[in-house]
Structure formats: C-alpha cells, structure tokens
Design an enzyme around this catalytic site. Structure first.
Site, short mmCIF file in Angstrom:
data_model
loop_
_atom_site.label_atom_id
_atom_site.label_comp_id
_atom_site.label_asym_id
_atom_site.label_seq_id
_atom_site.Cartn_x
_atom_site.Cartn_y
_atom_site.Cartn_z
N ASP A 158 40.98 37.11 41.19
CA ASP A 158 40.62 38.40 41.24
C ASP A 158 41.81 39.21 40.70
OD1 ASP A 158 38.86 40.70 42.25
OD2 ASP A 158 40.69 41.10 43.15
N TYR A 265 44.11 49.85 41.33
CA TYR A 265 43.09 50.45 40.66
C TYR A 265 43.34 51.45 39.90
CZ TYR A 265 40.17 46.55 42.34
OH TYR A 265 39.65 45.29 43.23
N HIS A 320 32.60 35.92 45.54
CA HIS A 320 33.87 36.32 44.62
C HIS A 320 34.96 35.43 45.11
CE1 HIS A 320 36.61 38.81 42.46
NE2 HIS A 320 37.22 38.82 43.55
#
Length: 342
Positions: A158, A265, A320
């Site tokens: 990730d 982010y 994921h």
C-alpha cells in the site's frame, strides 16, 4: 502542467472533497441519532494488548534518524547474519501487519518491520508538511542504510509500496530485490486514474481524506469499527482474529493517532503525480490480492511494464490486505522467488 491547470486541479480537488465530506458527515449524524450516544465513543486503551508484545513476533527496537529529526519503531526477527528483508506497511496499519512474515521468513532471513513516521510507536510530528512524500522516502532510505547491510530486500504494501517504488528507482544500488504487495506504481496509478472511471470511483477515499477532522471522525465511530470491516478478509485465516483487531485498534485509539496517517494523503500533489519515472532496475515480484476494492488489478499488470525484470502473482480470494488474508500463499511466493535469486 501549467500554473492555471494546477490551480484548477486544486480547486476541483477541494470542491469534490468538500462535497464528499459534507455528505458523509450528514450520514454520520443520522447514524448517531439511530445508534445513540455511544456511536462516537472510542474505548480507552491505555495498555497494549498481549498480542502486540508477544515475543514470537520478534524484538522491539527504536532507531533515531538524526538528520530527519525522527525516531522510528521497528520489530526484528531472525539472525542478523542472514540476508535482510525490510518490510514497510501501508494504511491503516503498522509493523503488526507483517506478523506472519516476521514469523516464517525469519527462519532464513533477518526480517525488520518498521513503523513509518506518524504510525504506532514511531514519532508523530504535528505539521502537515512533515508528511510530504520526499520526506517519507528519505526516512526509509536512511533507515535502510542504518541497518548496515550492503543490500537488502525491500518488501512493501500500500502506502509503503508507493514509497518503495520511488526508493528502488532512485537508489537501486541499495536493493537486491523488491517485493510489492498491492501497492500502485506512482506513474501507472496516475495514468490509470486519469483514464479509468472505475479507478476514479475506487479512489474516492483519497478525496475524502483531504478534508480536516471529518475523516478522523468517520474512522473512529463505533469504537473504530472500520478495522473490523476492512480486515474481515483475514478472519477465516487467523485464529486470533479478535485479538488481531484489538491490536490495531490499540494503536489507532491513542490520542492524535489518526491524523498523521491521513496527512500522507493530504500531501499528495495531484497536479504532478503523472510525472515520468525511469524503469525499475531492481528485480521485482508483484503480489496482488484480486479482491482489492481500492486498487484495480490492471495496476499490477501495467506495473510489470515499468520494470526491467518482474514477476506477477495474483492471489485469489484476498483483499487489499493480501499478506494478512493469505499469509501461507504469500509467504510461499516470496520464498520461492527469493530462492531463485540466491
């Protein structure tokens, strides 16, 4: 990209983020009325649960990166004389997401799972600017150098994988192999995001995370129930599932623990992520859980073309969080790949 185009991109980003956040906030308030006053309650967790301190995972240590002004926590297992594997986690995780790899791979390797800045027991600087991509990448470069090996195997998932792509491209001399788990190659992701409406919809959360405090609130509701929802893929393969979830909840229930990971982010420069990146020279293995709801499997296929030498393994019935969902299968792929590189 021209200045005007960059300004437009920023305006669009924050406009969409505001709309998404107001919509989600409205939903949270409605749920609060339905569930009651405990909806926003997070249980205090002053002491780490025993699963986090179990010696079977390895030894806990800290490393101070003086020029970075940061102290990173890590867990290591295996003989230091063996080849080194450095494991870098993603969002919203920590060293603990590598517990199965720490146990099994340490039989033949020195395995080190680091908490990136802002996570778990590593330092958590307070400024948004402390979480820029270049700073995060330099943290990891210095961490790898300080471990003292001429070369290491870099394994990442990730967000950690997004940084690992940059590391192996910029500093190929530091790595003998690169193992990527459900982590998009930066330029591949940028191009795919521009061309695929499906990926745009899958990546809605990136816009959601741009806004202050509402994402933190949404993650924390019902005592961090999000972790139960996100990690449900590992339930059928982990006998200690409830204890594992409590381990993650412990770290993210601490005061101020949610904002630093979200700041990763908030520092994404959407106007420049499509920059041209050289091909990866370090031999690469890509392992991809096909049931990833955030990242299309096309990203894995296209990433192969960005490497001089690469192998791709899809893991069926894995989300994921592939190394936690299917640890036996993932570990087998890793060991087989590395055995052919020795």
């Amino acid at each position: 990209m021209s200045t005007g185009a960059k300004i437009l991109a920023v305006c669009v980003k924050y406009s969409l983020s505001t709309i998404i956040n107001l919509f989600i906030l409205g939903g949270l308030l409605i749920k609060r009325l339905i569930v009651g006053k405990d909806f926003f309650h997070v249980k205090p967790r002053p002491v780490p649960p025993s699963i986090l301190t179990d010696k079977k995972w390895g030894m806990h240590s800290y490393m101070s990166l003086k020029t970075q002004g940061i102290k990173l926590h890590y867990v290591e297992a295996g003989d230091r004389q063996n080849p080194l594997i450095v494991c870098v986690h993603g969002f919203p995780e920590c060293w603990f997401s590598w517990r199965h790899q720490l146990q099994e791979l340490s039989q033949n390797y020195w395995v080190v799972a680091v908490d990136m800045r802002g996570y778990a027991d590593s330092d958590k600087p307070s400024k948004l600017s402390d979480y820029k991509t270049n700073t995060l990448t330099e943290d990891l470069r210095q961490f790898v150098l300080a471990l003292g090996k001429d070369k290491c195997i870099l394994m990442a998932h990730d967000w950690g994988a997004a940084l690992a792509w940059r590391l192996v491209i910029q500093y190929p001399e530091l790595f003998s192999a690169h193992i990527n788990l459900n982590g998009p190659h930066p330029s591949v992701f940028a191009k795919h995001l521009q061309s695929s409406w499906r990926q745009k919809l899958m990546s809605w959360y990136m816009l959601f995370f741009q806004f202050p405090w509402i994402p933190e609130l949404a993650i924390s509701v019902q005592d961090l129930k999000m972790f139960e929802d996100m990690f449900k893929g590992m339930k059928k393969n982990d006998e200690d599932y409830d204890a594992v979830i409590e381990g993650f909840k412990y770290y993210f229930s601490q005061k101020g623990a949610l904002t630093p990971p979200l700041n990763y982010y908030r520092n994404i420069d959407f106007a420049s992520i499509a920059e041209k990146i050289p091909k990866v020279k370090v031999p690469t293995l890509i392992i991809w859980g096909v049931n990833d709801i955030a990242l299309s499997k096309d990203l894995a296929i296209k990433a192969v073309d960005e490497c001089e030498t690469a192998e791709l393994k899809f893991v069926e019935d894995a989300t994921h969080f592939v190394q936690q969902d299917k640890p036996q299968e993932v570990n087998a792929y890793i060991l087989d790949y590395l055995s052919h590189r020795n």
